[in-house]
Design a protein around this motif. Sequence first.
Motif, PDB file in Angstrom:
ATOM      1  N   ILE A 184      20.714 -18.262  24.398  1.00 35.44           N
ATOM      2  CA  ILE A 184      19.191 -17.963  24.379  1.00 35.44           C
ATOM      3  C   ILE A 184      19.197 -16.266  24.094  1.00 35.44           C
ATOM      4  CG2 ILE A 184      16.883 -17.772  25.529  1.00 35.44           C
ATOM      5  CD1 ILE A 184      17.954 -20.426  26.804  1.00 35.44           C
ATOM      6  N   SER A 185      18.280 -15.847  23.086  1.00 32.40           N
ATOM      7  CA  SER A 185      18.160 -14.333  23.072  1.00 32.40           C
ATOM      8  C   SER A 185      17.653 -13.780  24.263  1.00 32.40           C
ATOM      9  CB  SER A 185      17.708 -14.164  21.988  1.00 32.40           C
ATOM     10  OG  SER A 185      16.153 -14.499  21.914  1.00 32.40           O
ATOM     11  N   GLN A 186      17.685 -12.655  24.188  1.00 33.44           N
ATOM     12  CA  GLN A 186      16.945 -11.940  25.522  1.00 33.44           C
ATOM     13  C   GLN A 186      15.384 -12.092  25.154  1.00 33.44           C
ATOM     14  OE1 GLN A 186      18.193  -7.831  26.496  1.00 33.44           O
ATOM     15  NE2 GLN A 186      20.523  -8.536  26.035  1.00 33.44           N
ATOM     16  N   THR A 187      15.147 -11.926  23.968  1.00 35.56           N
ATOM     17  CA  THR A 187      13.776 -12.081  23.609  1.00 35.56           C
ATOM     18  C   THR A 187      13.269 -13.538  23.925  1.00 35.56           C
ATOM     19  OG1 THR A 187      14.185 -10.578  21.710  1.00 35.56           O
ATOM     20  CG2 THR A 187      12.083 -12.048  21.774  1.00 35.56           C
ATOM     21  N   ASP A 188      13.898 -14.516  23.720  1.00 36.27           N
ATOM     22  CA  ASP A 188      13.420 -15.822  24.023  1.00 36.27           C
ATOM     23  C   ASP A 188      13.253 -16.172  25.665  1.00 36.27           C
ATOM     24  OD1 ASP A 188      12.992 -16.398  21.491  1.00 36.27           O
ATOM     25  OD2 ASP A 188      14.949 -17.551  21.384  1.00 36.27           O
ATOM     26  N   LEU A 189      14.147 -15.587  26.270  1.00 37.80           N
ATOM     27  CA  LEU A 189      14.388 -15.286  27.609  1.00 37.80           C
ATOM     28  C   LEU A 189      13.154 -14.815  28.538  1.00 37.80           C
ATOM     29  CD1 LEU A 189      15.604 -16.455  30.415  1.00 37.80           C
ATOM     30  CD2 LEU A 189      16.967 -14.345  30.537  1.00 37.80           C
ATOM     31  N   ALA A 190      12.785 -13.501  27.824  1.00 42.81           N
ATOM     32  CA  ALA A 190      11.752 -12.974  28.390  1.00 42.81           C
ATOM     33  C   ALA A 190      10.444 -13.669  28.018  1.00 42.81           C
ATOM     34  CB  ALA A 190      11.651 -11.568  27.439  1.00 42.81           C
ATOM     35  N   LYS A 191      10.289 -14.301  26.901  1.00 42.33           N
ATOM     36  CA  LYS A 191       9.152 -15.127  26.770  1.00 42.33           C
ATOM     37  C   LYS A 191       8.777 -16.313  27.907  1.00 42.33           C
ATOM     38  CE  LYS A 191       8.778 -14.236  21.721  1.00 42.33           C
ATOM     39  NZ  LYS A 191       8.999 -14.717  20.602  1.00 42.33           N
ATOM     40  N   ARG A 192      10.251 -16.760  27.807  1.00 46.01           N
ATOM     41  CA  ARG A 192      10.198 -18.211  29.022  1.00 46.01           C
ATOM     42  C   ARG A 192       9.936 -17.658  30.184  1.00 46.01           C
ATOM     43  NH1 ARG A 192      15.424 -22.018  27.607  1.00 46.01           N
ATOM     44  NH2 ARG A 192      15.095 -22.139  25.506  1.00 46.01           N
ATOM     45  N   MET A 193      10.058 -16.333  30.584  1.00 44.78           N
ATOM     46  CA  MET A 193      10.025 -15.841  32.134  1.00 44.78           C
ATOM     47  C   MET A 193       8.619 -15.114  32.215  1.00 44.78           C
ATOM     48  SD  MET A 193      13.655 -14.580  32.782  1.00 44.78           S
ATOM     49  CE  MET A 193      13.395 -13.848  34.486  1.00 44.78           C
ATOM     50  N   GLY A 194       8.148 -14.782  30.944  1.00 46.20           N
ATOM     51  CA  GLY A 194       6.721 -14.053  31.068  1.00 46.20           C
ATOM     52  C   GLY A 194       7.112 -12.682  31.410  1.00 46.20           C
ATOM     53  N   ARG A 195       8.348 -12.003  31.006  1.00 46.70           N
ATOM     54  CA  ARG A 195       8.783 -10.798  31.350  1.00 46.70           C
ATOM     55  C   ARG A 195       9.123  -9.820  30.308  1.00 46.70           C
ATOM     56  NH1 ARG A 195      10.888 -10.963  36.680  1.00 46.70           N
ATOM     57  NH2 ARG A 195      10.831  -8.790  36.613  1.00 46.70           N
ATOM     58  N   PRO A 196       8.914  -8.526  30.282  1.00 47.57           N
ATOM     59  CA  PRO A 196       9.201  -7.698  29.146  1.00 47.57           C
ATOM     60  C   PRO A 196      10.746  -8.026  28.823  1.00 47.57           C
ATOM     61  CG  PRO A 196       8.128  -6.571  30.730  1.00 47.57           C
ATOM     62  CD  PRO A 196       8.362  -7.994  31.467  1.00 47.57           C
ATOM     63  N   LYS A 223      12.719  -5.563  27.965  1.00 46.72           N
ATOM     64  CA  LYS A 223      13.433  -4.291  28.729  1.00 46.72           C
ATOM     65  C   LYS A 223      13.753  -4.947  30.041  1.00 46.72           C
ATOM     66  CE  LYS A 223      12.202   0.285  30.281  1.00 46.72           C
ATOM     67  NZ  LYS A 223      11.501   1.359  30.281  1.00 46.72           N
ATOM     68  N   THR A 224      12.784  -5.520  30.904  1.00 45.24           N
ATOM     69  CA  THR A 224      13.305  -5.921  32.015  1.00 45.24           C
ATOM     70  C   THR A 224      14.518  -6.833  32.146  1.00 45.24           C
ATOM     71  OG1 THR A 224      11.051  -5.847  32.842  1.00 45.24           O
ATOM     72  CG2 THR A 224      12.509  -7.111  34.141  1.00 45.24           C
ATOM     73  N   ILE A 225      14.467  -7.746  30.999  1.00 42.56           N
ATOM     74  CA  ILE A 225      15.537  -8.821  31.060  1.00 42.56           C
ATOM     75  C   ILE A 225      16.921  -7.948  30.755  1.00 42.56           C
ATOM     76  CG2 ILE A 225      16.652 -10.616  29.547  1.00 42.56           C
ATOM     77  CD1 ILE A 225      13.896 -11.288  31.468  1.00 42.56           C
ATOM     78  N   ASN A 226      16.567  -6.815  29.672  1.00 45.96           N
ATOM     79  CA  ASN A 226      17.981  -5.890  29.284  1.00 45.96           C
ATOM     80  C   ASN A 226      18.506  -5.304  30.470  1.00 45.96           C
ATOM     81  OD1 ASN A 226      19.018  -3.344  28.241  1.00 45.96           O
ATOM     82  ND2 ASN A 226      19.607  -5.039  26.777  1.00 45.96           N
ATOM     83  N   GLU A 227      17.377  -4.668  31.170  1.00 44.92           N
ATOM     84  CA  GLU A 227      18.050  -4.033  32.290  1.00 44.92           C
ATOM     85  C   GLU A 227      18.645  -4.959  33.605  1.00 44.92           C
ATOM     86  OE1 GLU A 227      14.093  -2.126  33.725  1.00 44.92           O
ATOM     87  OE2 GLU A 227      14.398  -0.300  32.449  1.00 44.92           O
ATOM     88  N   ILE A 228      18.142  -6.159  33.903  1.00 43.85           N
ATOM     89  CA  ILE A 228      18.827  -7.007  34.599  1.00 43.85           C
ATOM     90  C   ILE A 228      20.472  -7.319  34.066  1.00 43.85           C
ATOM     91  CG2 ILE A 228      18.748  -9.434  35.368  1.00 43.85           C
ATOM     92  CD1 ILE A 228      15.666  -9.178  35.632  1.00 43.85           C
ATOM     93  N   ILE A 229      20.330  -7.627  32.623  1.00 42.71           N
ATOM     94  CA  ILE A 229      21.699  -7.873  32.137  1.00 42.71           C
ATOM     95  C   ILE A 229      22.517  -6.578  32.368  1.00 42.71           C
ATOM     96  CG2 ILE A 229      23.100  -8.352  29.887  1.00 42.71           C
ATOM     97  CD1 ILE A 229      20.647 -10.163  29.370  1.00 42.71           C
ATOM     98  N   GLN A 230      22.196  -5.653  32.264  1.00 44.70           N
ATOM     99  CA  GLN A 230      22.892  -4.279  32.472  1.00 44.70           C
ATOM    100  C   GLN A 230      23.210  -4.004  33.890  1.00 44.70           C
ATOM    101  OE1 GLN A 230      21.664  -0.875  30.180  1.00 44.70           O
ATOM    102  NE2 GLN A 230      20.798  -2.229  28.469  1.00 44.70           N
ATOM    103  N   GLY A 231      22.654  -4.583  34.652  1.00 41.91           N
ATOM    104  CA  GLY A 231      22.813  -4.388  36.157  1.00 41.91           C
ATOM    105  C   GLY A 231      22.059  -3.090  36.617  1.00 41.91           C
ATOM    106  N   LYS A 232      20.999  -2.882  35.922  1.00 45.03           N
ATOM    107  CA  LYS A 232      20.153  -1.624  36.212  1.00 45.03           C
ATOM    108  C   LYS A 232      18.885  -2.154  37.084  1.00 45.03           C
ATOM    109  CE  LYS A 232      21.209   0.917  32.262  1.00 45.03           C
ATOM    110  NZ  LYS A 232      20.849   1.858  31.006  1.00 45.03           N
ATOM    111  N   ALA A 233      18.595  -3.369  36.842  1.00 40.68           N
ATOM    112  CA  ALA A 233      17.326  -3.781  37.584  1.00 40.68           C
ATOM    113  C   ALA A 233      17.932  -5.041  38.630  1.00 40.68           C
ATOM    114  CB  ALA A 233      16.276  -4.314  36.709  1.00 40.68           C
ATOM    115  N   ALA A 234      17.282  -5.020  39.730  1.00 38.01           N
ATOM    116  CA  ALA A 234      17.794  -6.174  40.482  1.00 38.01           C
ATOM    117  C   ALA A 234      17.098  -7.408  40.416  1.00 38.01           C
ATOM    118  CB  ALA A 234      17.455  -5.672  42.045  1.00 38.01           C
ATOM    119  N   ILE A 235      17.879  -8.402  40.723  1.00 38.30           N
ATOM    120  CA  ILE A 235      17.212 -10.104  40.622  1.00 38.30           C
ATOM    121  C   ILE A 235      16.446 -10.173  42.009  1.00 38.30           C
ATOM    122  CG2 ILE A 235      17.592 -12.221  40.216  1.00 38.30           C
ATOM    123  CD1 ILE A 235      20.037 -11.624  38.630  1.00 38.30           C
TER     124      ILE A 235
END
Length: 87
Positions: free
Chosen positions: A20-32, A34-46
Motif C-alpha cells: 500500500i502506498s503511503q498516500t493510500d495508508l494516510a487516506k485509510r487512517m485519516g492522517r496526513p 507527511k505524518t505517515i512518512n515521519e512514522i516510517i522514518q522514525g521521526k514520529a512516534a506511534i
Amino acid sequence: MKKLFKDFGTQLITIGLKGISQTDLAKRMGRPVKTINEIIQGKAAITPETAIQLEWALDIPASFWLESERNYRLELAKIDIAKQLIK
C-alpha cells in the motif's frame, strides 16, 4: 543511529504496508501523508491512537505496532546512554 531508523522504517514498510502506498495508508487512517512518512522514518512516534488506526487500516494488531515502537525507543535510549558513557 541512522541504521536503526532505516531498520524501523523498513520493518514498517515490509510488515505493515503490504504494498500500500503511503498516500493510500494516510487516506485509510485519516492522517496526513507527511505524518505517515515521519512514522516510517522514525521521526514520529506511534501513539496508541495511531496503533489502532494502523490495526484498522492494515489488519495488524495495535499491540504489534506499540511493541515495535517501544522496542525502537528503547534502542534509541540505549544508544544515547552509551554515547554519554563514552564521553
